[in-house]
Design a protein around this motif. Structure first.
Motif, PDB file in Angstrom:
ATOM      1  N   THR A 122       2.137   5.737 -17.494  1.00  0.00           N
ATOM      2  CA  THR A 122       1.515   5.096 -16.336  1.00  0.00           C
ATOM      3  C   THR A 122       2.455   4.000 -15.855  1.00  0.00           C
ATOM      4  OG1 THR A 122      -0.681   5.454 -17.301  1.00  0.00           O
ATOM      5  CG2 THR A 122      -0.518   3.854 -15.503  1.00  0.00           C
ATOM      6  N   PRO A 123       2.949   4.071 -14.623  1.00  0.00           N
ATOM      7  CA  PRO A 123       2.590   4.995 -13.546  1.00  0.00           C
ATOM      8  C   PRO A 123       3.744   5.934 -13.161  1.00  0.00           C
ATOM      9  CG  PRO A 123       3.401   2.973 -12.585  1.00  0.00           C
ATOM     10  CD  PRO A 123       3.652   2.873 -14.080  1.00  0.00           C
TER      11      PRO A 123
ATOM     12  N   TRP B 104      -0.074   8.809  -9.618  1.00  0.00           N
ATOM     13  CA  TRP B 104      -0.394   7.397  -9.440  1.00  0.00           C
ATOM     14  C   TRP B 104      -0.078   6.969  -8.016  1.00  0.00           C
ATOM     15  CZ3 TRP B 104      -2.906   6.014 -13.699  1.00  0.00           C
ATOM     16  CH2 TRP B 104      -2.660   6.755 -14.863  1.00  0.00           C
ATOM     17  N   SER B 105      -0.835   5.990  -7.556  1.00  0.00           N
ATOM     18  CA  SER B 105      -0.689   5.545  -6.173  1.00  0.00           C
ATOM     19  C   SER B 105       0.628   4.808  -5.977  1.00  0.00           C
ATOM     20  CB  SER B 105      -1.850   4.615  -5.795  1.00  0.00           C
ATOM     21  OG  SER B 105      -1.692   3.355  -6.437  1.00  0.00           O
TER      22      SER B 105
ATOM     23  N   GLU C 180       1.058   1.947  -4.665  1.00  0.00           N
ATOM     24  CA  GLU C 180       0.869   0.540  -5.008  1.00  0.00           C
ATOM     25  C   GLU C 180       0.915   0.318  -6.517  1.00  0.00           C
ATOM     26  OE1 GLU C 180      -1.753  -3.283  -3.583  1.00  0.00           O
ATOM     27  OE2 GLU C 180      -2.624  -1.293  -3.375  1.00  0.00           O
ATOM     28  N   LYS C 181       0.343   1.265  -7.279  1.00  0.00           N
ATOM     29  CA  LYS C 181       0.392   1.161  -8.731  1.00  0.00           C
ATOM     30  C   LYS C 181       1.839   1.205  -9.219  1.00  0.00           C
ATOM     31  CE  LYS C 181      -1.722   1.435 -12.862  1.00  0.00           C
ATOM     32  NZ  LYS C 181      -2.664   0.417 -13.375  1.00  0.00           N
TER      33      LYS C 181
ATOM     34  N   LYS D 168       3.640  -2.091  -8.566  1.00  0.00           N
ATOM     35  CA  LYS D 168       3.255  -3.195  -9.449  1.00  0.00           C
ATOM     36  C   LYS D 168       3.903  -3.092 -10.831  1.00  0.00           C
ATOM     37  CE  LYS D 168      -1.180  -4.278  -7.285  1.00  0.00           C
ATOM     38  NZ  LYS D 168      -2.661  -4.307  -7.445  1.00  0.00           N
ATOM     39  N   TRP D 169       4.483  -1.937 -11.121  1.00  0.00           N
ATOM     40  CA  TRP D 169       5.179  -1.732 -12.400  1.00  0.00           C
ATOM     41  C   TRP D 169       6.508  -2.492 -12.399  1.00  0.00           C
ATOM     42  CZ3 TRP D 169      10.004   0.651 -12.581  1.00  0.00           C
ATOM     43  CH2 TRP D 169      10.492   1.000 -13.840  1.00  0.00           C
TER      44      TRP D 169
ATOM     45  N   ASP E 123      -6.071   0.717  -5.172  1.00  0.00           N
ATOM     46  CA  ASP E 123      -5.073   0.797  -6.235  1.00  0.00           C
ATOM     47  C   ASP E 123      -5.573   1.745  -7.313  1.00  0.00           C
ATOM     48  OD1 ASP E 123      -3.747  -1.468  -8.739  1.00  0.00           O
ATOM     49  OD2 ASP E 123      -2.881   0.301  -7.817  1.00  0.00           O
ATOM     50  N   GLY E 124      -4.647   2.183  -8.179  1.00  0.00           N
ATOM     51  CA  GLY E 124      -5.045   2.934  -9.350  1.00  0.00           C
ATOM     52  C   GLY E 124      -4.521   4.339  -9.346  1.00  0.00           C
ATOM     53  N   CYS E 125      -5.056   5.137 -10.227  1.00  0.00           N
ATOM     54  CA  CYS E 125      -4.627   6.531 -10.347  1.00  0.00           C
ATOM     55  C   CYS E 125      -5.392   7.380  -9.351  1.00  0.00           C
ATOM     56  CB  CYS E 125      -4.884   7.030 -11.762  1.00  0.00           C
ATOM     57  SG  CYS E 125      -4.386   8.736 -12.002  1.00  0.00           S
TER      58      CYS E 125
END
Length: 542
Positions: free
Chosen positions: A403-404, A422-423, A425-426, A429-430, A530-532
């Motif tokens: 992830t992600p 994964w989006s 945006e996700k 953020k990594w 956000d998120g998966c």
């Protein structure tokens, strides 16, 4: 007479002044939008305060010298005509002061480049790859005026990546990829300055490298030839991308066992085993031959990935041949020591072909046999060896966090992972010192954020179990955000700003690869969510 002369001089002065004013006004009329949009965003970008633009029209002269300069020139012209207009005219020039010039300067580092746009376009880079990346920036900056004129913003750009390893992996062994689909992925990687494209060439489902040493090993319905791969290597090379081959052993290796059981099978009474017999000297000899062929085909890759993940070591327990081999080599009774022995042996084989070995996270921290520090570890799950432990023990690491950075569209037994993507945006953020996983049984379920260290040399997105036709729709609006994060440890642009830029650059990409297909779950995507993104199982990629 003097009066007439004075009058003529004065008249000439005013005429020159008018011409000058007309010239200035004409130049000021050529404008470029205030925002210069490039992904990944450069380290330094100084814009012209008046947003003035350079106009390139008529026959545009291009200067480039050095190795592969003809191929580079042809690629540049083809890209510009494809994206902007077939009516553009170009000529290759030997004059360094041409309209556009590309220069390799030894004073710059390998991936460092500069672009100066004023009266002409002057590009300098520390290597061929550097000027190739500068070309990608220029393609994103050009705008068309009429149908025969290109404009660029007058500006100065200085740029280089923060991560030396910026990778993408595609899975050729589980799902069919046409050569065209692989070339499109190479174009995508080049466009967003991804340096390495890893090809997963073997797994339980198929072996796709056309080895001559073991002619029954290649899977019949994956009809790649060595010439196919050599042409892909050359296609990628001229675009600044290096293809990294992967042969996954000792696990994920059912094809070895089914085609040559007399060499690779373990006599443990288990049918359809997928772990080769690393207690057989014939295996080391066979792998030496295969690795030699791989090294020859993928000649410009500094690396060979040997997998080494998820090996079911229990299949070696209580096997007479394995016990005898371990006793002979003084490995004790722990089969994990045999596995570590195997890794060190294969590392020596890989190095004998002037390559560096890459492996997935797989060996545990504890062990008598020391895993060499010149092996680069791709940490993906945090289950077998904690990233903090790898760093403390002195290993070089590439972040491939599930992830992600994983895109998995099918075939995985775990229902949550089966269609995980994964989006954007996700992904944004990594960072390369962060690992995360969706499963509660894995340490990374509680995100692991390490302190910044140069031992983490970058990251890699991994596209597993996807067909060649699915790669572009799934990756085209995710890879740019990954690229931004491995290029810039501390991005200077917000997600919303980069998303806006990607919307524009994605249209250019569509023209370059002649593919407008989008992932259905990103059509109308709202970046505030956000998120998966879990796909509807009944919904197909457009």
């Amino acid at each position: 007479m003097k009066k007439n002369n004075s009058y003529l001089i004065l008249k000439l002065f005013f005429l020159l002044l008018l011409l000058f004013m007309f010239s200035c006004n004409n130049q000021k009329s050529i404008k470029y939008p205030p925002e210069i949009q490039i992904v990944p965003y450069p380290k330094e970008l100084v814009k012209n305060p008046q947003n003035e633009a350079l106009e390139l029209k008529n026959t545009i002269s291009v200067f480039i010298k050095g190795q592969d300069s003809i191929k580079f020139y042809d690629l540049l012209i083809n890209d510009l005509k494809t994206v902007f207009s077939q009516n553009l005219n170009f000529k290759r020039s030997d004059n360094i002061d041409s309209d556009i010039s590309f220069n390799i300067e030894n004073s710059l580092s390998n991936e460092e480049y500069k672009i100066e746009i004023d009266k002409n376009v002057f590009v300098s880079g520390g290597s061929y790859n550097a000027i190739s990346m500068a070309k990608s920036s220029l393609i994103q900056m050009f705008k068309l005026k009429g149908n025969k004129t290109l404009i660029l913003p007058k500006s100065k750009i200085y740029d280089k990546p923060d991560s030396s390893y910026r990778g993408l992996m595609i899975d050729l062994s589980r799902m069919w990829h046409s050569l065209k689909s692989i070339r499109n992925v190479i174009d995508l990687a080049s466009f967003y300055k991804i340096k390495y494209l890893q090809l997963h060439l073997s797994d339980d489902q198929a072996f796709v490298f056309p080895t001559d040493s073991f002619p029954n090993l290649p899977t019949p319905d994956r009809p790649y030839s060595k010439q196919d791969f050599i042409e892909l290597v050359d296609y990628a090379k001229v675009r600044g991308v290096t293809i990294v081959p992967e042969i996954d052993v000792p696990g994920h290796s059912r094809q070895f066992i089914e085609t040559y059981p007399e060499i690779f099978d373990v006599e443990n009474g288990i049918k359809k085993s997928n772990v080769i017999n690393i207690a057989n000297e014939k295996v080391y000899s066979a792998l030496n031959q295969i690795i030699g062929e791989v090294a020859q085909v993928f000649y410009n890759s500094p690396y060979i990935h040997m997998g080494a993940d998820e090996a079911k070591l229990d299949l070696y327990k209580n096997v007479r041949e394995v016990k005898s081999y371990m006793k002979k080599n003084k490995l004790g009774n722990d089969v994990h020591e045999l596995y570590r022995y195997f890794i060190t042996r294969i590392n020596e084989i890989v190095k004998s072909y002037d390559k560096q070995m890459l492996v997935w996270e797989g060996f545990r921290r504890e062990g008598k046999i020391k895993i060499p520090k010149d092996i680069i570890v791709f940490e993906f799950e945090t289950l077998y060896n904690h990233p903090k432990s790898l760093i403390e023990d002195g290993y070089t690491v590439v972040n491939t966090s599930w992830t992600p950075l994983y895109a998995v569209y099918g075939g995985v037994k775990n229902k949550m992972a089966q269609r995980a993507v994964w989006s954007p945006e996700k992904i944004f953020k990594w960072n390369k010192w962060r690992w995360e996983h969706f499963s509660k049984s894995v340490p990374g379920y509680n995100p692991i954020q390490l302190k910044e260290t140069p031992q983490v040399i970058g990251g890699q997105m991994c596209s597993w179990e996807q067909s060649g036709d699915a790669e572009i729709p799934v990756l085209r609006k995710r890879l740019p955000f990954f690229s931004e994060r491995v290029w810039n440890d501390k991005p200077s642009k917000s997600f919303e700003e980069i998303f806006s830029t990607v919307e524009r650059t994605d249209k250019i990409l569509s023209l370059l690869i002649n593919d407008h297909r989008q992932d259905s779950i990103l059509i109308g995507y709202n970046f505030k969510k956000d998120g998966c993104l879990w796909c509807d199982p009944n919904k197909e990629v457009n």
